[in-house]
Scaffold this active site. Structure first.
Site, PDB file in Angstrom:
ATOM      1  N   LYS A 293       0.836  -1.216   0.000  1.00 46.77           N
ATOM      2  CA  LYS A 293       0.000   0.000   0.000  1.00 46.77           C
ATOM      3  C   LYS A 293       0.863   1.254   0.000  1.00 46.77           C
ATOM      4  O   LYS A 293       0.634   2.179  -0.764  1.00 46.77           O
ATOM      5  CB  LYS A 293      -0.903   0.067   1.247  1.00 46.77           C
ATOM      6  CG  LYS A 293      -1.928  -1.013   1.368  1.00 46.77           C
ATOM      7  CD  LYS A 293      -2.822  -0.793   2.577  1.00 46.77           C
ATOM      8  CE  LYS A 293      -2.144  -0.884   3.925  1.00 46.77           C
ATOM      9  NZ  LYS A 293      -1.653  -2.207   4.311  1.00 46.77           N
TER      10      LYS A 293
ATOM     11  N   ARG B  17      10.993  -6.307   4.726  1.00 46.61           N
ATOM     12  CA  ARG B  17      10.999  -4.829   4.701  1.00 46.61           C
ATOM     13  C   ARG B  17      12.182  -4.250   5.459  1.00 46.61           C
ATOM     14  O   ARG B  17      12.488  -4.680   6.566  1.00 46.61           O
ATOM     15  CB  ARG B  17       9.720  -4.299   5.364  1.00 46.61           C
ATOM     16  CG  ARG B  17       8.549  -4.308   4.448  1.00 46.61           C
ATOM     17  CD  ARG B  17       7.528  -3.302   4.885  1.00 46.61           C
ATOM     18  NE  ARG B  17       6.773  -3.732   6.050  1.00 46.61           N
ATOM     19  CZ  ARG B  17       5.439  -3.620   6.144  1.00 46.61           C
ATOM     20  NH1 ARG B  17       4.756  -3.058   5.166  1.00 46.61           N
ATOM     21  NH2 ARG B  17       4.820  -4.013   7.227  1.00 46.61           N
TER      22      ARG B  17
HETATM   23  P1  ADP Z   1       0.595  -2.603   8.211  1.00 47.14           P
HETATM   24  O1  ADP Z   1       1.933  -2.883   7.616  1.00 47.14           O
HETATM   25  O2  ADP Z   1       0.135  -3.715   9.114  1.00 47.14           O
HETATM   26  O3  ADP Z   1      -0.443  -2.197   7.186  1.00 47.14           O
HETATM   27  P2  ADP Z   1       0.773   0.148   9.286  1.00 47.14           P
HETATM   28  O4  ADP Z   1       2.142   0.695   9.079  1.00 47.14           O
HETATM   29  O5  ADP Z   1      -0.307   0.680   8.418  1.00 47.14           O
HETATM   30  O6  ADP Z   1       0.863  -1.441   9.267  1.00 47.14           O
HETATM   31  O7  ADP Z   1       0.322   0.404  10.796  1.00 47.14           O
HETATM   32  C1  ADP Z   1       1.156   0.040  11.889  1.00 47.14           C
HETATM   33  C2  ADP Z   1       0.307  -0.064  13.152  1.00 47.14           C
HETATM   34  O8  ADP Z   1      -0.285   1.216  13.440  1.00 47.14           O
HETATM   35  C3  ADP Z   1      -0.875  -1.013  13.062  1.00 47.14           C
HETATM   36  O9  ADP Z   1      -0.518  -2.357  13.333  1.00 47.14           O
HETATM   37  C4  ADP Z   1      -1.780  -0.445  14.152  1.00 47.14           C
HETATM   38  O10 ADP Z   1      -1.314  -0.787  15.439  1.00 47.14           O
HETATM   39  C5  ADP Z   1      -1.592   1.052  13.979  1.00 47.14           C
HETATM   40  N1  ADP Z   1      -2.574   1.628  13.032  1.00 47.14           N
HETATM   41  C6  ADP Z   1      -2.296   2.205  11.833  1.00 47.14           C
HETATM   42  N2  ADP Z   1      -3.424   2.637  11.234  1.00 47.14           N
HETATM   43  C7  ADP Z   1      -4.435   2.305  12.070  1.00 47.14           C
HETATM   44  C8  ADP Z   1      -5.859   2.477  12.018  1.00 47.14           C
HETATM   45  N3  ADP Z   1      -6.454   3.067  10.972  1.00 47.14           N
HETATM   46  N4  ADP Z   1      -6.587   2.028  13.063  1.00 47.14           N
HETATM   47  C9  ADP Z   1      -6.010   1.443  14.131  1.00 47.14           C
HETATM   48  N5  ADP Z   1      -4.688   1.241  14.247  1.00 47.14           N
HETATM   49  C10 ADP Z   1      -3.893   1.670  13.239  1.00 47.14           C
END
Ligand code: ADP
Length: 292
Positions: A73, A184
């Site tokens: 993403k 990553r």
């Molecule tokens: P991923 O690689 O799992 O898509 P992200 O970098 O988007 O991870 O997010 C890292 C962490 O930040 C998530 O595991 C969660 O703990 C928190 N997080 C990010 N966006 C959200 C959201 N929209 N709602 C709740 N928690 C979130």
């Protein structure tokens, strides 16, 4: 459209610094998918790529990127944000910024994130509101959201305050997701993102193979690479489980509104990027080379 202020007023009247610690709680209950999916719209979308939807004249595109951890993403949202001249807003990055601050809630936040759980809707809405307000003050218009909304409640809140033009749902074979997360790497100095995983899944029983070349760092970054604390096998598996349980219903939320563009990644960036531009009707855009 004053999205940030409205979002802020609608959901979060308290500055982040004074949010009670109790509001940073993990999601204990899961939202259920909307019933009555719009199957007709779904099959139409499968057959015809959506045309690029420009927002109303006074604003830029407002898009959302959905997809499992490790799907890419951030990579594609970031490229498109350069191409379209809109900010790429990743709530995961906002959470990590908060984690690296010395704020009073950082250690509680670390505990949640490092277990692969979601932080509360309230907390994430607060972070996002702050980010949108700061952008608005700088004259930003439009956005590509990455990692938000991740629960039905977040999707409903977003829908209550602004129109989302398009939701791109990136999909990748299950076998590749874990390896992509574990591969990553980020350069601690320049912030460059790389992936050392080489995915090579052989096709069998009529199913096609999948090859994704690693995205290796340049030599000057090699000694400065860091791995996210939540990119361990156990935590990635938990994030994938939570995605299926809590976030997958958000796909249906947008599918039923005719806004979901499903995009199966055919391989790594060289194979996928041109096809994504094609699916978005951006393949004739003069500026596309700028994002390559
Ligand atoms: P991923 O690689 O799992 O898509 P992200 O970098 O988007 O991870 O997010 C890292 C962490 O930040 C998530 O595991 C969660 O703990 C928190 N997080 C990010 N966006 C959200 C959201 N929209 N709602 C709740 N928690 C979130």
């Amino acid at each position: 459209m004053a999205v940030p202020s409205r979002l802020w007023r609608a959901t979060a009247s308290t500055p982040i610094s004074s949010v009670a610690a109790s509001t940073i709680r993990t999601l204990s209950s899961c939202s259920t998918p909307n019933s009555g999916a719009d199957l007709e719209a779904q099959s139409l979308l499968a057959q015809n790529p959506l045309p690029l939807r420009h927002g109303p004249k006074d604003r830029n595109v407002q898009w959302v990127f959905l997809g499992c951890p490790g799907v890419g993403k951030g990579t594609y949202a970031s490229r498109l944000s350069h191409l379209l001249g809109v900010p790429h807003i990743a709530t995961g990055d906002l959470v990590r910024e908060e984690l690296s601050s010395s704020g009073p809630l950082a250690s509680q936040l670390a505990e949640i994130v490092n277990q692969g759980k979601l932080v509360s809707d309230e907390f994430i809405i607060n972070l996002l509101s702050k980010r949108l307000e700061a952008g608005e003050a700088k004259g930003e218009s439009g956005f590509i959201l990455d990692g938000f909304p991740r629960t039905i409640r977040q999707a409903e809140i977003l829908e209550g305050v602004t129109d989302i033009d398009l939701v791109v749902n990136l999909k990748l074979r299950e076998e590749a997701l874990l390896a992509k997360c574990l591969g990553r790497r980020t350069c601690s100095e320049c912030g460059g993102s790389y992936n050392i995983a080489c995915i090579d899944i052989k096709g069998e029983n009529g199913s096609p193979g999948l090859y994704m070349a690693p995205l290796l760092p340049p030599p000057h970054c090699e000694s400065k690479l860091i791995t996210r604390a939540d990119d361990t096998e156990e935590v990635v598996k938990e994030r994938l489980r939570i995605y299926r349980k809590v976030t997958q219903p958000v796909e249906e939320f947008y599918r039923s509104r005719g806004k979901l563009l499903e995009f199966d990644l055919p391989g790594g960036i060289p194979e996928s990027w041109p096809k994504l531009l094609q699916a978005l009707n951006l393949d004739n855009n003069d500026k596309q080379s700028a994002a390559a």
